[in-house]
Structures are given as structure tokens and as C-alpha cells.
Design an enzyme around this catalytic site. Structure first.
Site, PDB file in Angstrom:
ATOM      1  N   ASP A  17       0.573  -1.179  -0.103  1.00 38.56           N
ATOM      2  CA  ASP A  17      -0.421   0.153  -0.038  1.00 38.56           C
ATOM      3  C   ASP A  17       0.811   1.234  -0.147  1.00 38.56           C
ATOM      4  O   ASP A  17       2.161   1.119   0.390  1.00 38.56           O
ATOM      5  CB  ASP A  17      -1.105   0.026   1.131  1.00 38.56           C
ATOM      6  N   HIS A  34       2.698   3.346  -9.426  1.00 33.82           N
ATOM      7  CA  HIS A  34       1.749   1.891  -9.259  1.00 33.82           C
ATOM      8  C   HIS A  34       2.949   1.532  -9.652  1.00 33.82           C
ATOM      9  O   HIS A  34       3.686   0.202  -9.724  1.00 33.82           O
ATOM     10  CB  HIS A  34       0.926   1.371  -9.517  1.00 33.82           C
ATOM     11  N   LEU A 128      10.686 -20.800  -4.612  1.00 30.15           N
ATOM     12  CA  LEU A 128       9.461 -19.475  -3.881  1.00 30.15           C
ATOM     13  C   LEU A 128       8.151 -20.030  -5.159  1.00 30.15           C
ATOM     14  O   LEU A 128       8.184 -19.882  -5.487  1.00 30.15           O
ATOM     15  CB  LEU A 128       9.929 -18.734  -4.234  1.00 30.15           C
TER      16      LEU A 128
HETATM   17  C1  IPE Z   1      -5.086  -2.867  -0.330  1.00 29.98           C
HETATM   18  O1  IPE Z   1      -4.959  -1.325  -0.359  1.00 29.98           O
HETATM   19  C2  IPE Z   1      -5.618  -3.118  -1.139  1.00 29.98           C
HETATM   20  C3  IPE Z   1      -4.494  -3.288  -1.814  1.00 29.98           C
HETATM   21  C4  IPE Z   1      -3.011  -3.305  -1.359  1.00 29.98           C
HETATM   22  C5  IPE Z   1      -4.385  -4.017  -3.855  1.00 29.98           C
HETATM   23  P1  IPE Z   1      -6.255   0.347  -0.289  1.00 29.98           P
HETATM   24  O2  IPE Z   1      -5.587   1.389  -0.648  1.00 29.98           O
HETATM   25  O3  IPE Z   1      -6.873  -0.508  -1.700  1.00 29.98           O
HETATM   26  O4  IPE Z   1      -7.166  -0.587   0.925  1.00 29.98           O
HETATM   27  P2  IPE Z   1      -8.159   0.993   1.614  1.00 29.98           P
HETATM   28  O5  IPE Z   1      -9.128   1.108   0.813  1.00 29.98           O
HETATM   29  O6  IPE Z   1      -6.997   2.440   2.175  1.00 29.98           O
HETATM   30  O7  IPE Z   1      -8.101   0.481   3.112  1.00 29.98           O
HETATM   31  C1  IPE Z   2      -1.514   0.470  -3.082  1.00 28.80           C
HETATM   32  O1  IPE Z   2      -1.346   1.339  -3.498  1.00 28.80           O
HETATM   33  C2  IPE Z   2      -2.190  -0.648  -4.862  1.00 28.80           C
HETATM   34  C3  IPE Z   2      -3.638  -1.213  -5.377  1.00 28.80           C
HETATM   35  C4  IPE Z   2      -3.898  -0.493  -3.799  1.00 28.80           C
HETATM   36  C5  IPE Z   2      -3.382  -1.316  -6.974  1.00 28.80           C
HETATM   37  P1  IPE Z   2      -2.956   3.300  -3.800  1.00 28.80           P
HETATM   38  O2  IPE Z   2      -2.785   3.146  -4.814  1.00 28.80           O
HETATM   39  O3  IPE Z   2      -4.008   2.177  -2.404  1.00 28.80           O
HETATM   40  O4  IPE Z   2      -1.800   3.465  -2.809  1.00 28.80           O
HETATM   41  P2  IPE Z   2      -2.161   4.604  -1.537  1.00 28.80           P
HETATM   42  O5  IPE Z   2      -3.188   4.292  -0.290  1.00 28.80           O
HETATM   43  O6  IPE Z   2      -3.404   5.579  -2.543  1.00 28.80           O
HETATM   44  O7  IPE Z   2      -1.069   5.632  -1.210  1.00 28.80           O
HETATM   45 MG    MG Z   3      -4.243   2.388  -0.504  1.00 31.65          MG
END
Ligand code: IPE
Ligand code: IPE
Ligand code: MG
Length: 233
Positions: A17, A34, A128
Site C-alpha cells: 500500500d 504503481h 519460491l
Molecule cells: C489494499 O489497499 C489493496 C491493495 C493493496 C491491493 P487499499 O489502498 O485498497 O485499501 P484501503 O482502501 O486503504 O483500505
Molecule cells: C496500493 O497503493 C496499490 C493498490 C491498491 C492497487 P494505493 O494506490 O492504494 O496507494 P495509496 O493508498 O492511495 O497511497
Molecule cells: Mg491504498
């Protein structure tokens, strides 16, 4: 303190995240975050393998992530294709076996085809095991398992059989769950499987999560006392 090679977690699960915030801090579009996250993942897979971790499961796209803009969603899928294109040969060379959790077959045809190729290419590898949670939600997974068992006599639905009906059938429960970016929640990840996992939360945003950060998280894990509801030995 040094890592104890005898107590490397067999299964590490990660909520990757913070890509969006990483990009925002730099004045870049979210997709650049990303992209940087994908580069971080490449290094973490290699490091996990070198450390002797047997299973690495990463949360790449949740069943809730469809709420994001069409542009971001399709960008993430494009990156997935790019990831397989650029990494599959090396994953295979390193004897890594790829598997995918979630309703990933409902993704658009192009990423599905790529992922099928990754599965097919690595299916006999014994190193792995790299599991990608894609269009994955813990509740969705539990519901699908429940539906698949619904014809069975209730007393035959044991924890073992239920586990075997999940996408993670045959995979040991995560010993260690890591979430980056300072969020302190599961966000529908591996709800059944994390019953006794150790959680490590770090403020580091996913694109900045380096191999040294993985070592640090495992070190923290090794300092924990796992009791599984029992008493200290
Ligand atoms: C969880 O992260 C999903 C992934 C990392 C793929 P999100 O960014 O979607 O989660 P919330 O919305 O902060 O809970
Ligand atoms: C996690 O990073 C990746 C996915 C959920 C695909 P985010 O896109 O949720 O990044 P933040 O939380 O907005 O910083
Ligand atoms: Mg996120």
C-alpha cells in the site's frame, strides 16, 4: 541483531500500500506510483527467495479497487502485463512458481492471457511460491468456499475442508503479514488465513519498501512470541 536462519517465516503476506501517496509526494500521476511499486515488488520477490521464504503472497488488486477511476484500474492491469513480460523469464530461471488468488479470470482478456502464460510456464517449478492476490477479497473467497461446500453434510465441513475450499488450498497460513504506508487494517485480505499471523505495520510507502525493509520486518517477527492461544512454553 541478526536474522535467525532457522526461524524464517514459511509464508509472508504483504499488503503493498501507498503507491498513490508516493506519487503525490513527487507531484506525479498515481500510475507512476504503481509503476514504482512494481519495481519494488521485483526486488522483494528476489529477496524473499534468497531469504528462504517458501511462500510470498502479495495483494495486487482488491475486489474493492474497482471503485477507482477506469483510468487507474486499466493502468494497473497494463502494468501487470508489463510485469509478466519483463519478469517471467527471470522468475522461471529462479525456479519460482506463480499462482493467483481471487477472481482474476474476470479481468480483461489481455491480462488474463498473460497470467495464464505465467502459470503455465512456472507450474512445475519447486522454488519460491509466489502468490498474487488479484481481484481478491477475503469475504468473497470465504463466500465462494461456503457455496462450494453447501451440498455437504454440515458435520463434514471441518476447518481443514473449509481451508481446502479456499483459493489458498494447500498453502500454509501466513506467519507474517506486512502492511506498508501506515494504514492499520486488513482491507479484506486473507481474513480466514490470518487468524494467527503476526502483523508488522510500517510507515514506509510501498515503492520505498526495500529488501532491507523485508529483513527488518522478519527480524521483528522473530522477536515475537507466538502462542496460538496456548501458554508460554
Ligand atoms: C489494499 O489497499 C489493496 C491493495 C493493496 C491491493 P487499499 O489502498 O485498497 O485499501 P484501503 O482502501 O486503504 O483500505
Ligand atoms: C496500493 O497503493 C496499490 C493498490 C491498491 C492497487 P494505493 O494506490 O492504494 O496507494 P495509496 O493508498 O492511495 O497511497
Ligand atoms: Mg491504498
Amino acid at each position: 541483531m541478526q536474522l535467525d536462519p532457522e526461524r524464517i517465516p514459511a509464508h509472508v503476506a504483504i499488503v503493498m500500500d501507498g503507491n498513490g501517496r508516493w506519487a503525490k509526494q513527487r507531484g506525479l500521476p498515481r500510475l507512476a506510483g504503481h509503476r514504482a511499486g512494481m519495481d519494488a515488488l521485483k526486488e522483494i520477490v528476489k529477496k524473499a527467495d534468497q531469504m528462504g521464504i517458501r511462500h510470498l503472497t502479495v495483494y495486487a488488486f482488491s475486489t474493492e479497487n474497482w471503485k477507482r477511476s477506469a483510468e487507474e484500474v486499466s493502468g494497473i492491469f497494463r502494468l501487470l502485463i508489463l510485469y509478466v513480460d519483463s519478469e517471467l523469464a527471470e522468475l522461471h530461471r529462479n525456479n519460482v512458481r506463480v499462482s493467483i488468488l481471487g477472481r482474476w479470470r474476470e479481468l480483461p482478456a489481455a491480462p488474463v492471457k498473460k497470467l495464464e502464460k505465467a502459470l503455465e510456464t512456472t507450474k512445475n517449478n519447486s522454488g519460491l511460491q509466489f502468490h498474487i492476490a488479484l481481484n481478491y477479497g477475503g469475504r468473497d473467497e470465504i463466500l465462494r468456499a461456503a457455496r462450494s461446500l453447501s451440498g455437504q453434510p454440515p458435520e463434514e465441513i471441518t476447518e481443514e475442508r473449509f481451508s481446502a475450499a479456499l483459493d489458498t488450498a494447500g498453502i500454509p497460513d501466513p506467519d507474517l503479514l506486512i502492511r506498508t504506508s501506515g494504514e492499520l487494517r486488513l482491507s479484506n485480505y486473507l481474513l480466514w488465513q490470518c487468524a494467527y499471523s503476526e502483523f508488522v505495520f510500517t510507515d514506509t510507502l510501498w515503492p520505498d519498501f526495500s529488501p532491507a525493509c523485508l529483513e527488518q520486518a522478519v527480524l521483528e517477527y522473530q522477536g515475537r512470541e507466538r502462542r496460538f492461544g496456548g501458554r508460554k512454553q
